[in-house]
Write a protein that holds these residues in place. Structure first.
Motif, PDB file in Angstrom:
ATOM      1  N   LYS A 127       0.977  -0.708  -0.079  1.00 44.92           N
ATOM      2  CA  LYS A 127       0.123   0.135  -0.223  1.00 44.92           C
ATOM      3  C   LYS A 127       1.321   1.203   0.039  1.00 44.92           C
ATOM      4  O   LYS A 127       0.250   2.498  -0.313  1.00 44.92           O
ATOM      5  CB  LYS A 127      -0.818   0.624   1.500  1.00 44.92           C
ATOM      6  N   GLN A 193      -4.104  -6.451   0.893  1.00 46.55           N
ATOM      7  CA  GLN A 193      -5.145  -4.875   1.015  1.00 46.55           C
ATOM      8  C   GLN A 193      -3.891  -4.067  -0.230  1.00 46.55           C
ATOM      9  O   GLN A 193      -2.707  -4.613   0.230  1.00 46.55           O
ATOM     10  CB  GLN A 193      -5.154  -4.510   2.181  1.00 46.55           C
ATOM     11  N   GLY A 194      -4.730  -3.400  -1.308  1.00 43.37           N
ATOM     12  CA  GLY A 194      -3.603  -2.796  -2.447  1.00 43.37           C
ATOM     13  C   GLY A 194      -3.001  -3.209  -3.108  1.00 43.37           C
ATOM     14  O   GLY A 194      -1.999  -2.617  -3.777  1.00 43.37           O
ATOM     15  N   ALA A 218      -2.933  -6.114   5.698  1.00 40.57           N
ATOM     16  CA  ALA A 218      -1.961  -4.866   5.132  1.00 40.57           C
ATOM     17  C   ALA A 218      -0.494  -5.289   4.497  1.00 40.57           C
ATOM     18  O   ALA A 218      -0.287  -4.957   3.703  1.00 40.57           O
ATOM     19  CB  ALA A 218      -1.979  -3.820   6.162  1.00 40.57           C
TER      20      ALA A 218
END
Length: 380
Positions: A127, A193-194, A218
């Motif tokens: 991210k 994520q991301g 994350a």
């Protein structure tokens, strides 16, 4: 003047039109003068704006071309890397980095400084990676990042090369009893994520009319640890990452990688958009490594190859032509890369190939002469 003439020859009023409409004439003249003032002002504004734009473009152009100069001034390359992915970017207990993407950053440093150790690696979560590059925190991002149209056109970035052709897959525990991704209907899937994996996951399950539950984290480390702890049924990421992460499992032999590849994931380094010289250096660093493999130039024989009569090898190693000078480097830039790092095949084999713990076959990453997709552009 045009206004006087127009009013004097008025067919209705004759000469009396001039005196009878004197107030109107004065208004017309004032309007004309005001219009002239407005026109002059408009020209001035346009002129100033053009000057500012030109100056801005000159400044932007100058700053955009500053990466190589900045790197030389610092005395080292700042490379955005993975937070820890075996085979691609991973530090040991002493902080020594290894991996395919790490080798690439060292190759750039070798081309510039004739010293592959002049690199500082900045571990970046998925991210944060593009923001770090956009802000100038890193000079180049070499961190298994997928090249997509939106990333290439909307983030102010360029992707000069694809150093690993990959695709998204799935890993499951053997005891789950599935042998195909199409048997994962209703499963919980751990993903990061991301990344592009979330969208690919949604597309695959929707296309196959299956349901699933996303368990997202994350970082890649958090994602795999959750899978290994049993918080989800399957773990998805690029296939290369699956093999790398399996080595970290509590019991690696308890896990299998399913055969389906559900996406195209061309992975490659990224640079800031607008610095053409820097993009050229990154692009041709990779092509030099590919060309060296195709021409049979290795870390072990590169000194011997300097006396070759092959014109392609002469151009590659800098004994013919001034190709290094064209990008702000010395003409032996590619010799430096091969002497310190080796060719692409050597880097692949020791980091992710049969000579590594991952034991990934070359497959699509073989040279085009051997049925793969890797094709070095000619230096000429």
């Amino acid at each position: 003047m045009e206004c006087d003439g127009w009013d004097t020859v008025s067919p209705e009023n004759g000469r009396s039109g001039t005196t009878g409409n004197s107030a109107g004439l004065r208004k017309i003249r004032r309007a004309r003068y005001n219009l002239g003032d407005y026109t002059d002002m408009k020209k001035a504004i346009v002129s100033i704006a053009f000057g500012l734009l030109t100056a801005g473009l000159m400044t932007t152009g100058a700053s955009a071309q500053a990466t190589l100069a900045s790197v030389k001034q610092k005395g080292y390359l700042t490379c955005g890397s993975n937070t820890g992915l075996a085979g691609f970017g991973l530090p040991d207990a002493q902080g020594n980095w290894t991996g395919l993407d790490v080798d690439f950053c060292r190759a750039i440093a070798a081309a510039i400084f004739d010293d592959p150790t002049k690199v500082r690696f900045i571990p970046l979560a998925a991210k944060d990676r593009f923001t770090a590059l956009q802000s100038g925190e890193v000079d180049v991002l070499s961190r298994n990042s997928t090249v997509t149209m939106s990333r290439d056109t909307q983030l102010g970035l360029d992707f000069p090369a694809v150093n690993y052709y990959d695709g998204q897959g799935f890993m499951v525990r053997k005891k789950l009893g599935v042998s195909s991704a199409k048997e994962l209907n209703g499963a919980s899937i751990c993903t990061q994520q991301g990344t592009t994996t979330e969208l690919n996951l949604a597309d695959y399950f929707r296309a196959n009319n299956m349901k699933y539950e996303v368990v997202a984290f994350a970082t890649s480390d958090e994602t795999f640890k959750a899978y290994d702890a049993g918080r989800c049924d399957a773990f998805t990421t690029d296939a290369s990452g699956l093999y790398a992460e399996r080595l970290r499992a509590s019991n690696p032999d308890d896990h299998i990688v399913l055969p389906e590849i559900i996406s195209k994931e061309p992975l490659g380094p990224a640079v800031r958009h607008g610095d053409n010289q820097w993009a050229d250096i990154v692009r041709w660093t990779f092509n030099a490594m590919l060309d060296a493999e195709e021409l049979g130039v290795t870390k072990a024989n590169v000194d011997q190859m300097k006396s070759s009569d092959n014109p392609e090898i002469k151009r590659l190693l800098g004994s013919e032509g001034k190709f290094g000078e064209a990008v702000g480097l010395t003409n032996d830039w590619a010799y430096r890369i091969i002497k310190h790092i080796g060719n692409y095949g050597e880097s692949f084999e020791r980091n992710v190939g049969e000579g590594s713990k991952l034991k990934i076959k070359r497959g699509q990453n073989a040279l085009w002469t051997k049925g793969g997709l890797q094709y070095g552009l000619p230096i000429r």
